[in-house]
Write an enzyme that holds these catalytic residues in place. Structure first.
Site, PDB file in Angstrom:
ATOM      1  CG  ASP A  26      -0.946   5.101   3.435  1.00 43.35           C
ATOM      2  OD1 ASP A  26      -1.425   4.927   2.850  1.00 43.35           O
ATOM      3  OD2 ASP A  26      -1.825   5.386   5.009  1.00 43.35           O
ATOM      4  CG  ASN A  27      -0.160   8.752   1.464  1.00 41.38           C
ATOM      5  OD1 ASN A  27      -0.469   8.181   2.327  1.00 41.38           O
ATOM      6  ND2 ASN A  27      -0.316   9.395   0.876  1.00 41.38           N
ATOM      7  CG  HIS A  80      -1.925   1.103   1.547  1.00 40.77           C
ATOM      8  ND1 HIS A  80      -3.299   1.045   1.225  1.00 40.77           N
ATOM      9  CD2 HIS A  80      -2.327   1.799   0.785  1.00 40.77           C
ATOM     10  CE1 HIS A  80      -3.554   2.471   0.753  1.00 40.77           C
ATOM     11  NE2 HIS A  80      -2.982   3.118   0.861  1.00 40.77           N
ATOM     12  CD  GLU A 134      -6.042   7.822   5.918  1.00 41.84           C
ATOM     13  OE1 GLU A 134      -6.760   7.229   5.044  1.00 41.84           O
ATOM     14  OE2 GLU A 134      -4.557   7.460   6.335  1.00 41.84           O
ATOM     15  CE  LYS A 164      -2.771  12.128  -2.589  1.00 42.08           C
ATOM     16  NZ  LYS A 164      -3.222  10.552  -2.803  1.00 42.08           N
TER      17      LYS A 164
HETATM   18 ZN   LIG Z   1      -2.822   5.024   1.187  1.00 43.39          ZN
END
Ligand SMILES: [Zn+2]
Length: 423
Positions: free
Chosen positions: A314-315, A61, A215, A66
């Site tokens: 994630d990010n 994930h 989330e 981004k």
């Molecule tokens: Zn995400």
């Protein structure tokens, strides 16, 4: 042919039961494939002196499209709400083919140097961005083939999920690229309808599903339950993964049990994003308030109920998370602390599969992230010999072998992206 002698390999990382570490000799053929794994004995080859060997890791994930926009789009208060606003503004104003391509390639070089072999990324896909970013993803998948196996998921908000023509356009682009259908939904009165729309679109596209669910630390957010119920009601047969699921941790016990039981029955897998969610969740926009809730989901209880679970990055350096470098070992190191993977110690290495073999199985990657005979010798070599030595230092000196050959683990320089960060 080469032999890595006297290596410490956790049984779990060889797909074997138990929580121990085995002392073995690994023979790698000239084709880069593991030819044999045998109990350690004296002989020629490279002596690792008990150093750990793990498979190259898996990150299921991420947000490669981004990543690294932080310098031009910082999050002023660290909240999820501001992250969304900043991220949408940045995509509308700045995400040309060249911009997305350069940041994505930078992120992949970081992940590769850290020793990651397979990545699933979400791709911001609200039309017309889907046209730009999916073409870049396809180009990256081809450029990185053989080094990082890539999958992508369309990411849209709930409004797009309920906008039939828009979702159809996204799903058609996803199907063309062989991707997955997704979306991000939290505290939404029409979450049930949105999940049915996702399943219908995925069914039509012949795609698997990966949803950002709940989330938010709001007990009223019920996207995970809606998703699992919709899977059962429709009889959808594809793979389904739900990410985040933070709300589950703050719901009452009856709701938790009902949701976990339904998720297990639906065959939905869950991925927790401990680094990003400890940053975003329970944050007070005005500051001056100490966070007390960790933002992670009930990963122990889900696994105990038979739900496949994983953790992931994630990010990275964008408004949703100010830090991160797609180092899956960092995710394990911090995730183990945040999620208490460490005790009982006998279970710790099985938990480490949540960033390796278990994650690969959930995503159905070709790369299985297990050290076994016949698999490519995609290996991480450490001086650390055990759990505490591994997780106490960043392991910046790790060696990364791909197909048995050491790669350059130099990380790309942030200065490369400076010209993209000007306002
Ligand atoms: Zn995400």
């Amino acid at each position: 042919m080469q032999t890595l002698r006297n290596a410490s390999v956790p049984s779990a990382m060889m797909g074997r039961p138990g929580g121990g570490i085995e002392r073995v000799d690994i023979v790698i053929g000239d084709d880069g494939i593991v030819a044999s794994i045998a109990p350690h004995a004296a002989g020629p080859g490279r002596d690792l002196d008990g150093g750990l060997v793990l498979p190259a890791l898996v990150d299921i994930h991420t947000h490669l499209d981004k990543g690294h926009i932080w310098p031009r789009r910082p999050n002023e208060d660290g909240t999820w709400e501001n992250a969304l606003i900043g991220s949408i503004a940045d995509s509308v104003e700045r995400w040309s083919t060249a911009d997305v391509e350069r940041r994505m390639d930078f992120a992949l070089r970081c992940a590769y140097a850290h020793g990651t072999a397979a990545i699933r990324t979400h791709i911001e896909s609200t039309p017309p961005q889907h046209d730009v970013s999916w073409a870049v993803f396809e180009a990256m998948r081809e450029r990185w083939a053989g080094r990082v196996e890539l999958q992508a998921v369309s990411l849209v908000g709930p409004d797009t999920l309920l906008d039939k023509p828009a979702l159809k356009a996204v799903a058609e682009r996803v199907a063309q690229a062989g991707g997955l259908i997704g979306g991000a939904v939290r505290t939404f009165p029409r979450s049930r309808e949105a999940m049915h729309a996702v399943i219908e679109a995925a069914g039509n596209a012949g795609a698997d599903i990966d949803i950002h669910a709940d989330e938010i630390m709001d007990p009223a957010s019920n996207v995970l339950l809606s998703l699992a119920e919709a899977v059962i009601e429709t009889g959808y047969k594809g793979r389904v993964l739900a990410g985040h699921c933070c709300a589950l941790a703050v719901q009452d016990e009856a709701t938790q049990q009902r949701t976990i039981e339904t998720v297990a029955r639906a065959g939905v897998a869950v991925v927790s994003l401990p680094l990003c969610n400890i940053y975003l969740m329970d944050r007070n926009a005005a500051g001056g308030v100490t966070p007390t809730r960790r933002g992670v989901t009930l990963i122990h209880e889900l696994r105990a109920a038979g739900v496949p679970v994983a953790i992931a990055s994630d990010n990275t350096r964008d408004p949703f998370y100010a830090y991160g470098d797609l180092d899956a070992l960092e995710v394990l190191r911090e995730g183990a602390r945040i999620l208490h993977f460490d005790h009982p110690q006998a279970g710790a290495w099985q938990w480490a599969r949540s960033i390796a073999g278990d994650a690969a199985a959930i995503a159905n990657f070709d790369y299985a992230a297990e050290i076994r005979i016949g698999a490519p010798a995609d290996l991480l070599l450490f001086r650390a010999r055990n759990w505490t030595e591994l997780l106490s230092r960043p392991q910046a000196d790790r060696e990364v072998l791909r197909n048995g050959v050491g790669i350059d683990t130099t990380l790309p320089d942030y200065r490369e992206l400076d010209d993209l960060m000007e306002s």
